[in-house]
Design a protein around this motif. Structure first.
Motif, PDB file in Angstrom:
ATOM      1  N   PRO A 166       0.835  -1.212   0.000  1.00 18.34           N
ATOM      2  CA  PRO A 166       0.000   0.000   0.000  1.00 18.34           C
ATOM      3  C   PRO A 166       0.866   1.258   0.000  1.00 18.34           C
ATOM      4  O   PRO A 166       2.093   1.178   0.141  1.00 18.34           O
ATOM      5  CB  PRO A 166      -0.792  -0.112   1.304  1.00 18.34           C
ATOM      6  N   GLU A 167       0.212   2.400  -0.104  1.00 19.96           N
ATOM      7  CA  GLU A 167       0.929   3.676  -0.062  1.00 19.96           C
ATOM      8  C   GLU A 167       1.697   3.788   1.252  1.00 19.96           C
ATOM      9  O   GLU A 167       1.289   3.226   2.271  1.00 19.96           O
ATOM     10  CB  GLU A 167      -0.059   4.845  -0.117  1.00 19.96           C
ATOM     11  N   GLU A 168       2.787   4.521   1.244  1.00 22.31           N
ATOM     12  CA  GLU A 168       3.632   4.690   2.439  1.00 22.31           C
ATOM     13  C   GLU A 168       2.837   5.245   3.617  1.00 22.31           C
ATOM     14  O   GLU A 168       3.033   4.832   4.762  1.00 22.31           O
ATOM     15  CB  GLU A 168       4.827   5.601   2.108  1.00 22.31           C
ATOM     16  N   GLU A 190       0.588   4.349   9.032  1.00 26.12           N
ATOM     17  CA  GLU A 190      -0.610   4.353   9.874  1.00 26.12           C
ATOM     18  C   GLU A 190      -0.838   2.968  10.490  1.00 26.12           C
ATOM     19  O   GLU A 190      -1.157   2.846  11.669  1.00 26.12           O
ATOM     20  CB  GLU A 190      -1.824   4.774   9.046  1.00 26.12           C
ATOM     21  N   ALA A 191      -0.651   1.917   9.704  1.00 27.43           N
ATOM     22  CA  ALA A 191      -0.815   0.553  10.213  1.00 27.43           C
ATOM     23  C   ALA A 191       0.250   0.238  11.270  1.00 27.43           C
ATOM     24  O   ALA A 191      -0.043  -0.406  12.282  1.00 27.43           O
ATOM     25  CB  ALA A 191      -0.743  -0.450   9.063  1.00 27.43           C
ATOM     26  N   ALA A 192       1.465   0.701  11.053  1.00 28.07           N
ATOM     27  CA  ALA A 192       2.530   0.480  12.037  1.00 28.07           C
ATOM     28  C   ALA A 192       2.220   1.211  13.342  1.00 28.07           C
ATOM     29  O   ALA A 192       2.438   0.671  14.432  1.00 28.07           O
ATOM     30  CB  ALA A 192       3.872   0.945  11.468  1.00 28.07           C
ATOM     31  N   LEU A 193       1.695   2.417  13.256  1.00 28.07           N
ATOM     32  CA  LEU A 193       1.296   3.172  14.447  1.00 28.07           C
ATOM     33  C   LEU A 193       0.204   2.419  15.206  1.00 28.07           C
ATOM     34  O   LEU A 193       0.244   2.313  16.431  1.00 28.07           O
ATOM     35  CB  LEU A 193       0.804   4.568  14.052  1.00 28.07           C
ATOM     36  N   LEU A 194      -0.726   1.873  14.472  1.00 24.08           N
ATOM     37  CA  LEU A 194      -1.814   1.110  15.076  1.00 24.08           C
ATOM     38  C   LEU A 194      -1.271  -0.103  15.832  1.00 24.08           C
ATOM     39  O   LEU A 194      -1.625  -0.345  16.991  1.00 24.08           O
ATOM     40  CB  LEU A 194      -2.786   0.657  13.979  1.00 24.08           C
ATOM     41  N   LEU A 195      -0.392  -0.867  15.189  1.00 26.85           N
ATOM     42  CA  LEU A 195       0.169  -2.048  15.839  1.00 26.85           C
ATOM     43  C   LEU A 195       1.057  -1.678  17.021  1.00 26.85           C
ATOM     44  O   LEU A 195       1.074  -2.373  18.040  1.00 26.85           O
ATOM     45  CB  LEU A 195       0.933  -2.899  14.826  1.00 26.85           C
TER      46      LEU A 195
END
Length: 123
Positions: A28-30, A35-40
């Motif tokens: 996906p886009e950077e 955002e996904a890394a922040l969530l995890l």
């Protein structure tokens, strides 16, 4: 134990351009990756997990209730909730001076369920 035993090691340096390109195209886009890394990252703390699981169980709790449940100070819970809000995992509403927190949406419930199921698999 011999060097490298028990570890997955690439024995031959060989690039597979077709696979690399297919993987690159699937990324996906950077912005979405970050955002996904922040969530995890937000899910990676046991206190924050307890807060989220408590909210999942009852729907809505105030900061004082969450502090009691988590066994930490109101100040510590407020800090953790701020991080959870930044990751868009929780939402809140005000009722006078009281603030009530809840899970942001059904996606969060799913993430929690999957994380617990995966953790229980390994025990």
């Amino acid at each position: 134990m011999p060097s490298g035993a028990g570890r997955a090691v690439c024995g031959v340096y060989e690039i597979h351009p077709e696979r690399v390109e297919k993987a690159r195209a699937a990324l996906p886009e950077e912005r979405v990756v970050k955002e996904a890394a922040l969530l995890l990252k937000a899910l990676s703390d046991p206190t924050r997990m307890r807060l989220l699981l408590a909210l999942k169980a009852v729907g809505e709790l105030c900061v004082c209730d969450l502090a009691l449940l988590a066994g930490v100070s109101v100040s510590a819970v407020s800090h953790q909730l701020r991080l959870l809000r930044q990751a868009r995992l929780v939402d809140f509403r005000r009722e006078g001076k009281q603030v009530y927190y809840r899970l942001a949406d059904r996606h969060v419930e799913g993430l929690l369920a999957e994380a617990l199921a995966h953790a229980e698999e390994n025990t």
